[in-house]
Design a protein around this motif. Structure first.
Motif, mmCIF file in Angstrom:
data_model
loop_
_atom_site.group_PDB
_atom_site.id
_atom_site.type_symbol
_atom_site.label_atom_id
_atom_site.label_comp_id
_atom_site.label_asym_id
_atom_site.label_seq_id
_atom_site.Cartn_x
_atom_site.Cartn_y
_atom_site.Cartn_z
ATOM 1 N N SER A 129 -3.290 -15.693 -3.245
ATOM 2 C CA SER A 129 -3.835 -16.061 -1.941
ATOM 3 C C SER A 129 -5.178 -15.396 -1.712
ATOM 4 C CB SER A 129 -2.862 -15.631 -0.838
ATOM 5 O OG SER A 129 -3.473 -15.693 0.435
ATOM 6 N N VAL A 130 -6.112 -16.156 -1.136
ATOM 7 C CA VAL A 130 -7.405 -15.563 -0.789
ATOM 8 C C VAL A 130 -7.273 -14.630 0.407
ATOM 9 C CG1 VAL A 130 -8.133 -17.379 0.813
ATOM 10 C CG2 VAL A 130 -9.859 -16.083 -0.452
ATOM 11 N N LEU A 131 -6.166 -14.716 1.121
ATOM 12 C CA LEU A 131 -5.999 -13.923 2.338
ATOM 13 C C LEU A 131 -5.287 -12.599 2.104
ATOM 14 C CD1 LEU A 131 -5.074 -16.778 4.831
ATOM 15 C CD2 LEU A 131 -7.303 -15.709 4.444
ATOM 16 N N SER A 132 -4.622 -12.456 0.953
ATOM 17 C CA SER A 132 -3.929 -11.192 0.698
ATOM 18 C C SER A 132 -3.514 -11.076 -0.752
ATOM 19 C CB SER A 132 -2.677 -11.073 1.582
ATOM 20 O OG SER A 132 -1.989 -9.869 1.318
ATOM 21 N N PRO A 133 -3.702 -9.901 -1.367
ATOM 22 C CA PRO A 133 -3.135 -9.652 -2.693
ATOM 23 C C PRO A 133 -1.606 -9.666 -2.614
ATOM 24 C CG PRO A 133 -4.825 -8.024 -2.148
ATOM 25 C CD PRO A 133 -4.505 -8.766 -0.889
ATOM 26 N N LEU A 179 -4.727 -3.950 -10.369
ATOM 27 C CA LEU A 179 -3.344 -3.514 -10.179
ATOM 28 C C LEU A 179 -2.469 -4.524 -9.443
ATOM 29 C CD1 LEU A 179 -3.907 0.248 -9.257
ATOM 30 C CD2 LEU A 179 -3.402 -0.758 -11.494
ATOM 31 N N THR A 180 -3.000 -5.686 -9.106
ATOM 32 C CA THR A 180 -2.195 -6.673 -8.402
ATOM 33 C C THR A 180 -2.714 -8.084 -8.646
ATOM 34 O OG1 THR A 180 -1.401 -7.425 -6.232
ATOM 35 C CG2 THR A 180 -3.556 -6.361 -6.288
ATOM 36 N N GLU A 181 -1.793 -9.036 -8.619
ATOM 37 C CA GLU A 181 -2.187 -10.438 -8.611
ATOM 38 C C GLU A 181 -2.744 -10.774 -7.230
ATOM 39 O OE1 GLU A 181 1.506 -12.386 -10.900
ATOM 40 O OE2 GLU A 181 1.873 -10.553 -9.756
ATOM 41 N N ASN A 182 -3.444 -11.905 -7.144
ATOM 42 C CA ASN A 182 -4.102 -12.265 -5.881
ATOM 43 C C ASN A 182 -4.172 -13.785 -5.776
ATOM 44 O OD1 ASN A 182 -6.855 -10.556 -4.209
ATOM 45 N ND2 ASN A 182 -5.555 -12.186 -3.448
ATOM 46 N N LYS A 224 4.903 4.059 -14.096
ATOM 47 C CA LYS A 224 5.804 4.101 -12.948
ATOM 48 C C LYS A 224 5.397 3.047 -11.917
ATOM 49 C CE LYS A 224 7.107 8.117 -11.652
ATOM 50 N NZ LYS A 224 7.143 9.484 -11.031
ATOM 51 N N TYR A 225 4.104 2.881 -11.740
ATOM 52 C CA TYR A 225 3.626 1.892 -10.773
ATOM 53 C C TYR A 225 4.056 0.477 -11.160
ATOM 54 C CZ TYR A 225 0.566 -1.474 -8.494
ATOM 55 O OH TYR A 225 0.100 -2.561 -7.811
ATOM 56 N N THR A 226 4.008 0.148 -12.441
ATOM 57 C CA THR A 226 4.364 -1.215 -12.857
ATOM 58 C C THR A 226 5.825 -1.530 -12.549
ATOM 59 O OG1 THR A 226 4.858 -0.511 -15.137
ATOM 60 C CG2 THR A 226 2.604 -1.269 -14.662
ATOM 61 N N GLN A 227 6.710 -0.525 -12.663
ATOM 62 C CA GLN A 227 8.106 -0.740 -12.284
ATOM 63 C C GLN A 227 8.213 -1.059 -10.795
ATOM 64 O OE1 GLN A 227 11.229 1.811 -13.827
ATOM 65 N NE2 GLN A 227 9.791 2.779 -15.243
ATOM 66 N N PHE A 228 7.500 -0.284 -9.998
ATOM 67 C CA PHE A 228 7.473 -0.541 -8.556
ATOM 68 C C PHE A 228 6.912 -1.929 -8.269
ATOM 69 C CE2 PHE A 228 4.634 -0.677 -4.853
ATOM 70 C CZ PHE A 228 5.542 -0.482 -3.822
ATOM 71 N N TYR A 229 5.864 -2.300 -8.992
ATOM 72 C CA TYR A 229 5.165 -3.559 -8.740
ATOM 73 C C TYR A 229 6.076 -4.759 -8.955
ATOM 74 C CZ TYR A 229 1.630 -7.232 -8.991
ATOM 75 O OH TYR A 229 0.899 -8.373 -8.777
ATOM 76 N N VAL A 230 6.729 -4.838 -10.111
ATOM 77 C CA VAL A 230 7.559 -6.005 -10.392
ATOM 78 C C VAL A 230 8.791 -6.037 -9.485
ATOM 79 C CG1 VAL A 230 6.736 -6.259 -12.758
ATOM 80 C CG2 VAL A 230 8.716 -4.832 -12.317
ATOM 81 N N LYS A 231 9.294 -4.867 -9.117
ATOM 82 C CA LYS A 231 10.414 -4.813 -8.172
ATOM 83 C C LYS A 231 9.977 -5.323 -6.813
ATOM 84 C CE LYS A 231 13.766 -1.628 -6.104
ATOM 85 N NZ LYS A 231 14.203 -0.206 -5.983
ATOM 86 N N LYS A 232 8.784 -4.941 -6.403
ATOM 87 C CA LYS A 232 8.238 -5.364 -5.112
ATOM 88 C C LYS A 232 8.049 -6.881 -5.072
ATOM 89 C CE LYS A 232 6.078 -4.670 -1.119
ATOM 90 N NZ LYS A 232 6.855 -4.446 0.125
ATOM 91 N N LEU A 233 7.574 -7.471 -6.175
ATOM 92 C CA LEU A 233 7.406 -8.918 -6.229
ATOM 93 C C LEU A 233 8.731 -9.627 -5.960
ATOM 94 C CD1 LEU A 233 5.099 -9.475 -9.359
ATOM 95 C CD2 LEU A 233 4.430 -9.513 -6.946
ATOM 96 N N THR A 234 9.798 -9.127 -6.567
ATOM 97 C CA THR A 234 11.122 -9.727 -6.397
ATOM 98 C C THR A 234 11.600 -9.585 -4.962
ATOM 99 O OG1 THR A 234 11.701 -9.259 -8.701
ATOM 100 C CG2 THR A 234 13.512 -9.715 -7.183
ATOM 101 N N GLU A 235 11.426 -8.401 -4.413
ATOM 102 C CA GLU A 235 11.881 -8.146 -3.038
ATOM 103 C C GLU A 235 11.147 -9.017 -2.026
ATOM 104 O OE1 GLU A 235 13.090 -3.405 -3.597
ATOM 105 O OE2 GLU A 235 11.184 -3.974 -2.644
ATOM 106 N N ASP A 236 9.884 -9.308 -2.305
ATOM 107 C CA ASP A 236 9.081 -10.098 -1.376
ATOM 108 C C ASP A 236 9.178 -11.594 -1.624
ATOM 109 O OD1 ASP A 236 8.320 -7.722 -0.287
ATOM 110 O OD2 ASP A 236 6.284 -7.723 -1.102
#
Length: 352
Positions: free
Chosen positions: A227-231, A222-225, A160-172
């Motif tokens: 930027s050194v300043l934020s995942p 659980l996340t790409e990173n 379930k988290y992975t669905q949220f994750y890829v959706k969040k990437l698109t939204e951001d």
């Protein structure tokens, strides 16, 4: 601010090779170099200059390694690091601190092949696979059940988290979830800095009595990173925190009078780091962007022939940074010729 010579031991032809830095020899030479050129300890600098080097590691910078940043020329990162080393030596006496970031990974992370499987039990092909929300919803790619066990997370929760994750990437407005080859593996030779760059940093360390500031990033599974300043993603679908912004390092950067940035790759980790820096600057004081200098000839975009070319994205990002007040400069031009440098050195009024 006259430029110093490049020490005779620096060999541009070895920048694309892995070798052991002779620390004790270089330490002795660095002390002699400082004495000969009357180089003072960095603590005495009136104008504080930091050189932020993004991911100048073997995994990105050497042709035989996993994610060599070739750029348009085919040897981008190699030429970038030759110029970067020469820039460090030329400006050894005025660079206060050097901060290399270190992309740091283990195998079981969301962007590595083992994290995902299809119905045939196959892992996605790295560098050519991008996972979108519909791929997960349609069951094309699913979380590898053994990953959940290793991360001590219930399989259903992780799926379930992975669905949220890829959706969040698109939204951001982030890049789609890219499956990368295993790279920057903690404990491996690919994780290490390029030998010539490491040597230059160590030489600066000793000559200027300035501890190299290593900044690790990217070890959250659980996340790409980029930027050194934020995942890329900070919370799960319930709003629970899974990662944190690097506010400590951000403030350290902004405490310097001049911030110089180089490294790899221009389209990814460099672009996203500068983007995060700019966002924070615009919140604090947009004029602070004027203290940031981007070494355009010491960074290259990701280009994989016949697969993907991120050059347009990199150029668009740097143009946006320039429009916000940051400076696009080249390492071969003396620092004193850079825009606003004389003003900064004279007034020293750009600290927040």
């Amino acid at each position: 601010m006259n430029q110093l010579d490049v020490p005779s031991f620096f060999a541009p032809q070895n920048v694309d090779k892995v070798w052991r830095v002779p620390y004790q020899t270089r330490a002795i030479e660095a002390k002699q170099w400082a004495k000969h050129h009357n180089i003072k300890p960095s603590a005495e600098d009136k104008t504080k200059i930091i050189l932020l080097i993004i991911d100048a590691q073997n995994t990105f910078c050497l042709p035989d390694f996993e994610l060599f940043v070739a750029g348009k020329s085919g040897n981008g990162a190699i030429k970038d690091n030759i110029r970067l080393c020469e820039f460090i030596y030329h400006n050894l006496g005025i660079i206060t601190t050097i901060a290399p970031t270190m992309d740091t990974h283990t195998a079981m992370q969301i962007f590595h092949p083992i994290f995902w499987v299809n119905d045939a039990g196959e892992n996605p092909q790295p560098a050519v696979t991008m996972i979108h929300l519909e791929d997960i919803q349609q069951g094309i790619w699913k979380v590898n059940p053994t990953i959940a066990n290793n991360l001590n997370i219930k399989y259903e929760t992780l799926q379930k988290y992975t669905q949220f994750y890829v959706k969040k990437l698109t939204e951001d407005g982030k890049f789609p979830l890219t499956i990368w080859p295993y790279h920057s593996m903690l404990g491996g030779i690919g994780h290490a800095l390029v030998s010539s760059v490491e040597e230059a940093l160590f030489f600066h360390n000793i000559a200027r009595h300035s501890q190299t500031h290593f900044e690790l990033k990217g070890n959250n599974p659980l996340t790409e990173n980029y930027s050194v300043l934020s995942p890329e993603v900070l919370t799960n679908e319930q709003g629970e925190i899974i990662a944190h912004k690097n506010t400590r390092f951000l403030q350290q950067l902004l405490n310097f009078d001049i911030i110089i940035i180089a490294g790899q790759a221009k389209s990814h980790c460099v672009a996203w780091t500068v983007d995060d820096l700019l966002k924070e600057i615009q919140i604090k004081d947009p004029k602070l962007a004027q203290k940031v200098y981007l070494l355009e000839d010491c960074t290259s975009p990701v280009v994989i022939p016949n697969i993907v070319d991120f050059t347009p994205q990199a150029e668009a990002a740097f143009q946006r940074f320039a429009e916000a007040g940051m400076h696009l400069v080249t390492s071969t031009n003396p620092i004193e010729t850079w825009d606003r440098i004389t003003e900064v050195l004279g007034a020293q009024n750009l600290r927040p």
